[in-house]
Design an enzyme around this catalytic site. Structure first.
Site, PDB file in Angstrom:
ATOM      1  CD  GLU A 187      -1.950   5.198   5.301  1.00 52.54           C
ATOM      2  OE1 GLU A 187      -2.497   5.730   4.314  1.00 52.54           O
ATOM      3  OE2 GLU A 187      -1.902   5.731   6.425  1.00 52.54           O
ATOM      4  CB  SER A 190      -0.884  -0.001   1.252  1.00 48.63           C
ATOM      5  OG  SER A 190      -1.437   1.265   1.469  1.00 48.63           O
ATOM      6  CE1 TYR A 205      -4.159  -1.659   5.557  1.00 53.08           C
ATOM      7  CE2 TYR A 205      -3.075   0.379   4.894  1.00 53.08           C
ATOM      8  CZ  TYR A 205      -3.696  -0.813   4.563  1.00 53.08           C
ATOM      9  OH  TYR A 205      -3.841  -1.160   3.226  1.00 53.08           O
TER      10      TYR A 205
HETATM   11  P1  NAP Z   1     -11.593  -4.274   1.628  1.00 52.50           P
HETATM   12  O1  NAP Z   1     -12.727  -3.903   0.732  1.00 52.50           O
HETATM   13  O2  NAP Z   1     -11.559  -3.781   3.016  1.00 52.50           O
HETATM   14  O3  NAP Z   1     -11.523  -5.898   1.647  1.00 52.50           O
HETATM   15  C1  NAP Z   1     -10.748  -6.571   2.600  1.00 52.50           C
HETATM   16  C2  NAP Z   1     -10.997  -8.058   2.439  1.00 52.50           C
HETATM   17  O4  NAP Z   1     -10.225  -8.759   3.434  1.00 52.50           O
HETATM   18  C3  NAP Z   1     -12.457  -8.476   2.663  1.00 52.50           C
HETATM   19  O5  NAP Z   1     -12.765  -9.530   1.782  1.00 52.50           O
HETATM   20  C4  NAP Z   1     -12.436  -8.977   4.102  1.00 52.50           C
HETATM   21  O6  NAP Z   1     -13.452  -9.905   4.387  1.00 52.50           O
HETATM   22  C5  NAP Z   1     -11.085  -9.672   4.112  1.00 52.50           C
HETATM   23  N1  NAP Z   1     -10.597  -9.923   5.463  1.00 52.50           N
HETATM   24  C6  NAP Z   1     -10.472  -9.037   6.481  1.00 52.50           C
HETATM   25  N2  NAP Z   1     -10.001  -9.640   7.583  1.00 52.50           N
HETATM   26  C7  NAP Z   1      -9.816 -10.950   7.250  1.00 52.50           C
HETATM   27  C8  NAP Z   1      -9.381 -12.085   7.975  1.00 52.50           C
HETATM   28  N3  NAP Z   1      -9.047 -12.015   9.267  1.00 52.50           N
HETATM   29  N4  NAP Z   1      -9.319 -13.277   7.326  1.00 52.50           N
HETATM   30  C9  NAP Z   1      -9.690 -13.370   6.028  1.00 52.50           C
HETATM   31  N5  NAP Z   1     -10.122 -12.326   5.300  1.00 52.50           N
HETATM   32  C10 NAP Z   1     -10.185 -11.128   5.907  1.00 52.50           C
HETATM   33  O7  NAP Z   1     -10.208  -3.879   0.953  1.00 52.50           O
HETATM   34  P2  NAP Z   1      -9.870  -3.504  -0.578  1.00 52.50           P
HETATM   35  O8  NAP Z   1     -10.073  -2.033  -0.759  1.00 52.50           O
HETATM   36  O9  NAP Z   1     -10.521  -4.464  -1.488  1.00 52.50           O
HETATM   37  O10 NAP Z   1      -8.298  -3.730  -0.588  1.00 52.50           O
HETATM   38  C11 NAP Z   1      -7.734  -5.003  -0.899  1.00 52.50           C
HETATM   39  C12 NAP Z   1      -6.331  -5.080  -0.330  1.00 52.50           C
HETATM   40  O11 NAP Z   1      -5.531  -4.050  -0.890  1.00 52.50           O
HETATM   41  C13 NAP Z   1      -6.237  -4.897   1.187  1.00 52.50           C
HETATM   42  O12 NAP Z   1      -5.167  -5.703   1.638  1.00 52.50           O
HETATM   43  C14 NAP Z   1      -5.869  -3.425   1.351  1.00 52.50           C
HETATM   44  O13 NAP Z   1      -5.194  -3.232   2.566  1.00 52.50           O
HETATM   45  C15 NAP Z   1      -4.978  -3.224   0.138  1.00 52.50           C
HETATM   46  N6  NAP Z   1      -4.940  -1.881  -0.430  1.00 52.50           N
HETATM   47  C16 NAP Z   1      -6.098  -1.243  -0.757  1.00 52.50           C
HETATM   48  C17 NAP Z   1      -6.040  -0.002  -1.358  1.00 52.50           C
HETATM   49  C18 NAP Z   1      -7.299   0.723  -1.754  1.00 52.50           C
HETATM   50  O14 NAP Z   1      -7.205   1.937  -2.002  1.00 52.50           O
HETATM   51  N7  NAP Z   1      -8.430   0.055  -1.872  1.00 52.50           N
HETATM   52  C19 NAP Z   1      -4.795   0.596  -1.630  1.00 52.50           C
HETATM   53  C20 NAP Z   1      -3.640  -0.111  -1.288  1.00 52.50           C
HETATM   54  C21 NAP Z   1      -3.712  -1.356  -0.712  1.00 52.50           C
HETATM   55  P3  NAP Z   1     -14.953  -9.392   4.823  1.00 52.50           P
HETATM   56  O15 NAP Z   1     -15.650  -9.016   3.553  1.00 52.50           O
HETATM   57  O16 NAP Z   1     -15.512 -10.577   5.506  1.00 52.50           O
HETATM   58  O17 NAP Z   1     -14.751  -8.203   5.729  1.00 52.50           O
HETATM   59  O1  G4F Z   2     -10.506   6.935   2.546  1.00 54.12           O
HETATM   60  P1  G4F Z   2      -9.531   6.810   3.644  1.00 54.12           P
HETATM   61  O2  G4F Z   2      -9.994   6.172   4.909  1.00 54.12           O
HETATM   62  O3  G4F Z   2      -8.272   6.053   3.022  1.00 54.12           O
HETATM   63  P2  G4F Z   2      -6.735   5.947   3.493  1.00 54.12           P
HETATM   64  O4  G4F Z   2      -6.558   6.214   4.929  1.00 54.12           O
HETATM   65  O5  G4F Z   2      -5.927   6.758   2.536  1.00 54.12           O
HETATM   66  O6  G4F Z   2      -6.460   4.386   3.260  1.00 54.12           O
HETATM   67  C1  G4F Z   2      -6.901   3.746   2.071  1.00 54.12           C
HETATM   68  O7  G4F Z   2      -5.891   3.841   1.098  1.00 54.12           O
HETATM   69  C2  G4F Z   2      -4.661   3.153   1.437  1.00 54.12           C
HETATM   70  C3  G4F Z   2      -3.693   3.380   0.263  1.00 54.12           C
HETATM   71  O8  G4F Z   2      -2.952   4.541   0.500  1.00 54.12           O
HETATM   72  C4  G4F Z   2      -4.978   1.690   1.619  1.00 54.12           C
HETATM   73  F1  G4F Z   2      -3.838   1.003   1.879  1.00 54.12           F
HETATM   74  C5  G4F Z   2      -5.975   1.511   2.752  1.00 54.12           C
HETATM   75  O9  G4F Z   2      -6.303   0.128   2.867  1.00 54.12           O
HETATM   76  C6  G4F Z   2      -7.241   2.291   2.418  1.00 54.12           C
HETATM   77  O10 G4F Z   2      -7.855   1.687   1.306  1.00 54.12           O
HETATM   78  O11 G4F Z   2      -8.955   8.248   4.024  1.00 54.12           O
HETATM   79  C7  G4F Z   2      -8.404   9.100   3.053  1.00 54.12           C
HETATM   80  C8  G4F Z   2      -8.151  10.466   3.674  1.00 54.12           C
HETATM   81  C9  G4F Z   2      -7.362  10.404   5.000  1.00 54.12           C
HETATM   82  O12 G4F Z   2      -6.383  11.395   4.974  1.00 54.12           O
HETATM   83  C10 G4F Z   2      -8.400  10.715   6.064  1.00 54.12           C
HETATM   84  O13 G4F Z   2      -7.887  11.377   7.224  1.00 54.12           O
HETATM   85  O14 G4F Z   2      -9.407  11.053   4.001  1.00 54.12           O
HETATM   86  C11 G4F Z   2      -9.313  11.648   5.288  1.00 54.12           C
HETATM   87  N1  G4F Z   2     -10.651  11.742   5.868  1.00 54.12           N
HETATM   88  C12 G4F Z   2     -11.266  12.920   6.220  1.00 54.12           C
HETATM   89  N2  G4F Z   2     -12.451  12.660   6.765  1.00 54.12           N
HETATM   90  C13 G4F Z   2     -11.473  10.722   6.201  1.00 54.12           C
HETATM   91  C14 G4F Z   2     -12.603  11.303   6.782  1.00 54.12           C
HETATM   92  N3  G4F Z   2     -11.336   9.380   6.052  1.00 54.12           N
HETATM   93  C15 G4F Z   2     -12.356   8.600   6.485  1.00 54.12           C
HETATM   94  N4  G4F Z   2     -12.265   7.267   6.324  1.00 54.12           N
HETATM   95  N5  G4F Z   2     -13.495   9.122   7.073  1.00 54.12           N
HETATM   96  C16 G4F Z   2     -13.656  10.470   7.245  1.00 54.12           C
HETATM   97  O15 G4F Z   2     -14.665  10.928   7.767  1.00 54.12           O
END
Ligand code: NAP
Ligand code: G4F
Length: 342
Positions: free
Chosen positions: A131, A129, A152
């Site tokens: 992050e 990520s 995280y």
């Molecule tokens: P998400 O929607 O939160 O999905 C997370 C998945 O992990 C869900 O299927 C969840 O199952 C499963 N999970 C959580 N805890 C688990 C456990 N203990 N055992 C087995 N499965 C578990 O995340 P996403 O946005 O699709 O992201 C996919 C991956 O990419 C994650 O690893 C995230 O950290 C990483 N990532 C995401 C972003 C982004 O912007 N989306 C960016 C960088 C990296 P449930 O449905 O049952 O909760």
């Molecule tokens: O949407 P966010 O919660 O995403 P964040 O923290 O960037 O993390 C996501 O992206 C990562 C990749 O860089 C992934 F690895 C991670 O799994 C996840 O998918 O927050 C984005 C920004 C932050 O700066 C947060 O402080 O939005 C700001 N924010 C402001 N108000 C908020 C809020 N975020 C959330 N969730 N809720 C708020 O009310």
């Protein structure tokens, strides 16, 4: 080809499953037992396993249990593993640091160990990520040092380095995809983009009148999840395993995102958005801006959906959802899932 996907019920898991089905894969997914259904994102792809045409198979399990992961790999013998499962919410990781470390960091190690022990010649993708870059100044690429700012992020840094270590120590074909934020109509409702599109569309239809947010000045490099899952697959099709940044190369603030969403709906965000300090993080990542030049050169990957198109897609989908919610409410049904947690 057979793929095993952890996190198949999540945003990325659902787009990846769709993508791989389109390429003719048989798909095996790890799902958690839950007292309510957690397969909404893949229900449109799933066929009962009694159906001879079924190509997605779901297996109960959890990343916190190692023995079972090994058994599953023995049984399935996948050609490719996409490890997307994680406690993926940054704010929640401050409330649950130990759990996040267990699932997001050690969960990856458990899977790598299962792979090493079974000795199956499988290619492995790790969902690293942006992050992890944390406080490192933008633009960030594969050479930028990690400066994690949350439990995280620290867990993802651990997982990232374990993937590198298993690649070097045991010759595993294992890749880290360092993905910047990617969104879609299937994004979890407590991530900021979806929280905004859900609330703004509900406000538009008179279902609510406030949106509580935290730091509006944080900037993110937001892309479309459907584009990013292709990059995961491309990484596993190369001759050599490597790590890649996946990003759009453009950054926008949360404020700008909210302004555009409300603007499309003919609303002024300032009239509805209320700052609630509960959504501030103890340590924030101020600016993420990715340089995906390596992915463009080597994988031939580039994003197709830009910031405005992403917003339009999410607003359209959530306007439709809010409309259906309104119809149900007017018919006397109780509609859940509108909490502004996270
Ligand atoms: P998400 O929607 O939160 O999905 C997370 C998945 O992990 C869900 O299927 C969840 O199952 C499963 N999970 C959580 N805890 C688990 C456990 N203990 N055992 C087995 N499965 C578990 O995340 P996403 O946005 O699709 O992201 C996919 C991956 O990419 C994650 O690893 C995230 O950290 C990483 N990532 C995401 C972003 C982004 O912007 N989306 C960016 C960088 C990296 P449930 O449905 O049952 O909760
Ligand atoms: O949407 P966010 O919660 O995403 P964040 O923290 O960037 O993390 C996501 O992206 C990562 C990749 O860089 C992934 F690895 C991670 O799994 C996840 O998918 O927050 C984005 C920004 C932050 O700066 C947060 O402080 O939005 C700001 N924010 C402001 N108000 C908020 C809020 N975020 C959330 N969730 N809720 C708020 O009310």
């Amino acid at each position: 080809m057979k793929a095993f996907i952890t996190g198949i019920t999540g945003q990325d898991g659902s787009y990846l499953a769709e993508f791989l089905l389109g390429k003719g894969y048989e798909i095996h997914g790890l799902i958690r037992r839950s007292s309510t259904f957690n397969t909404a994102r893949i229900d449109h792809l799933y066929r009962d396993f009694h159906d001879p045409a079924a190509r997605i198979f779901l297996h109960y399990g959890d990343l916190s249990v190692s023995g079972q992961l090994t058994d599953l790999l023995y049984d399935i013998r996948p050609d490719e593993i996409y490890h997307l499962g994680a406690q993926s919410h940054v704010r929640v990781s401050f409330d649950m640091p130990e759990y996040t470390g267990d699932v997001t960091a050690l969960g990856t190690l458990r899977l790598l160990e299962a792979l090493r022990k079974t000795g199956i010649p499988t290619r492995f993708y790790q969902a690293s990520s942006s992050e992890m870059f944390g406080a490192a100044p933008p633009p960030q690429n594969e050479s930028t040092p990690f400066r994690p700012r949350s439990p995280y992020a620290a867990a993802k840094v651990y997982a990232h380095h374990m993937v590198c270590n298993y690649r070097e120590a045991y010759g595993l074909f294992a890749c880290n995809g360092i993905l910047f934020n990617h969104e879609s109509p299937r994004r979890g409702e407590t991530f900021v983009t979806r929280k905004i599109t859900r609330a703004a569309t509900r406000i538009k239809l008179g279902l609510t009148d406030r949106l509580y947010l935290g730091n509006l000045d944080a900037k993110r490099d937001w892309g479309y999840a459907g584009d990013y899952v292709e990059a995961m697959w491309l990484m596993l099709q190369q001759e050599r395993a490597d790590d890649y940044v996946i990003a759009t190369g453009h950054t926008h603030s949360v404020r700008e995102f909210a302004q555009k969403v409300f603007g499309i709906l003919g609303l002024d965000y300032e009239k509805y958005v209320v700052i609630d300090p509960r959504y501030f993080r103890p340590t924030e990542v101020d600016v993420l801006l990715g340089d995906a030049d390596k992915a463009r050169r080597i994988l031939g990957w580039q994003p197709k959906v830009n910031f405005d198109a992403l917003i339009a897609m999410m607003v359209e989908a959530d306007l439709d959802l809010a409309g259906r919610e309104k119809t149900l409410l007017e018919a006397g049904y109780v509609v859940s899932g509108n909490s502004q947690q996270g």
